[in-house]
Scaffold this motif. Structure first.
Motif, PDB file in Angstrom:
ATOM      1  N   VAL A  14      -2.039  -7.033   2.360  1.00 28.59           N
ATOM      2  CA  VAL A  14      -1.456  -6.083   2.404  1.00 28.59           C
ATOM      3  C   VAL A  14      -0.250  -5.926   3.172  1.00 28.59           C
ATOM      4  CG1 VAL A  14      -3.408  -4.971   1.370  1.00 28.59           C
ATOM      5  CG2 VAL A  14      -3.035  -4.637   3.788  1.00 28.59           C
TER       6      VAL A  14
ATOM      7  N   LEU B 255       0.890  -1.351  -0.037  1.00 27.23           N
ATOM      8  CA  LEU B 255       0.080  -0.046   0.052  1.00 27.23           C
ATOM      9  C   LEU B 255       0.884   1.301  -0.044  1.00 27.23           C
ATOM     10  CD1 LEU B 255      -2.919  -0.881   2.166  1.00 27.23           C
ATOM     11  CD2 LEU B 255      -2.824  -0.946  -0.238  1.00 27.23           C
ATOM     12  N   SER B 256       2.112   1.184   0.177  1.00 26.48           N
ATOM     13  CA  SER B 256       2.863   2.272   0.229  1.00 26.48           C
ATOM     14  C   SER B 256       3.142   2.718  -1.228  1.00 26.48           C
ATOM     15  CB  SER B 256       4.261   2.164   0.776  1.00 26.48           C
ATOM     16  OG  SER B 256       5.347   1.371  -0.084  1.00 26.48           O
TER      17      SER B 256
ATOM     18  N   HIS C 140       0.902  -0.839   5.417  1.00 26.17           N
ATOM     19  CA  HIS C 140      -0.304  -0.162   5.566  1.00 26.17           C
ATOM     20  C   HIS C 140      -0.375   0.835   6.482  1.00 26.17           C
ATOM     21  CE1 HIS C 140      -0.443  -3.127   8.759  1.00 26.17           C
ATOM     22  NE2 HIS C 140      -0.366  -4.144   7.831  1.00 26.17           N
TER      23      HIS C 140
END
Length: 79
Positions: free
Chosen positions: A40, A12-13, A43
Motif C-alpha cells: 500500500v 489507499l488515498s 496510507h
C-alpha cells in the motif's frame, strides 16, 4: 521454474474518493484472495513509524529460534 507474481500496489488515498472507493475495495479483495498480500501507498503512516516497525521486525527475525519461541503466544491480543 516458478512464475513471477506482480505485487499489487494499492493507493489507499483512493478510499477517500466515493467514485473510486468501491473499485479500490475490489482490488484489495482480489489481491487478498489471489495472492494473499499487497503493498500500500498513501496510507498516512509516517516514514519514521514504518522504519521503526521494519527495524523491530528485522531484529526479531534475527533472534535465535529459541528466543523467538519464548516470545510466542497464542493470544494475539496479549501485550
Amino acid at each position: 521454474m516458478s512464475a513471477l507474481i506482480t505485487l499489487p500496489l494499492i493507493d489507499l488515498s483512493s478510499l477517500k474518493d466515493p467514485s473510486s472507493r468501491s473499485q479500490t475495495i475490489k482490488i484489495i479483495q482480489t489481491a487478498c484472495k489471489q495472492i494473499g498480500f499487497f503493498q500500500v501507498v498513501n496510507h498516512g503512516i509516517s516514514e519514521s513509524v514504518t522504519k521503526d516497525a521494519i527495524d523491530t521486525a528485522t531484529k526479531f527475525f534475527e533472534l535465535p529460534e529459541e528466543e523467538k519461541r519464548r516470545l510466542a503466544s497464542d493470544d494475539v491480543l496479549s501485550q
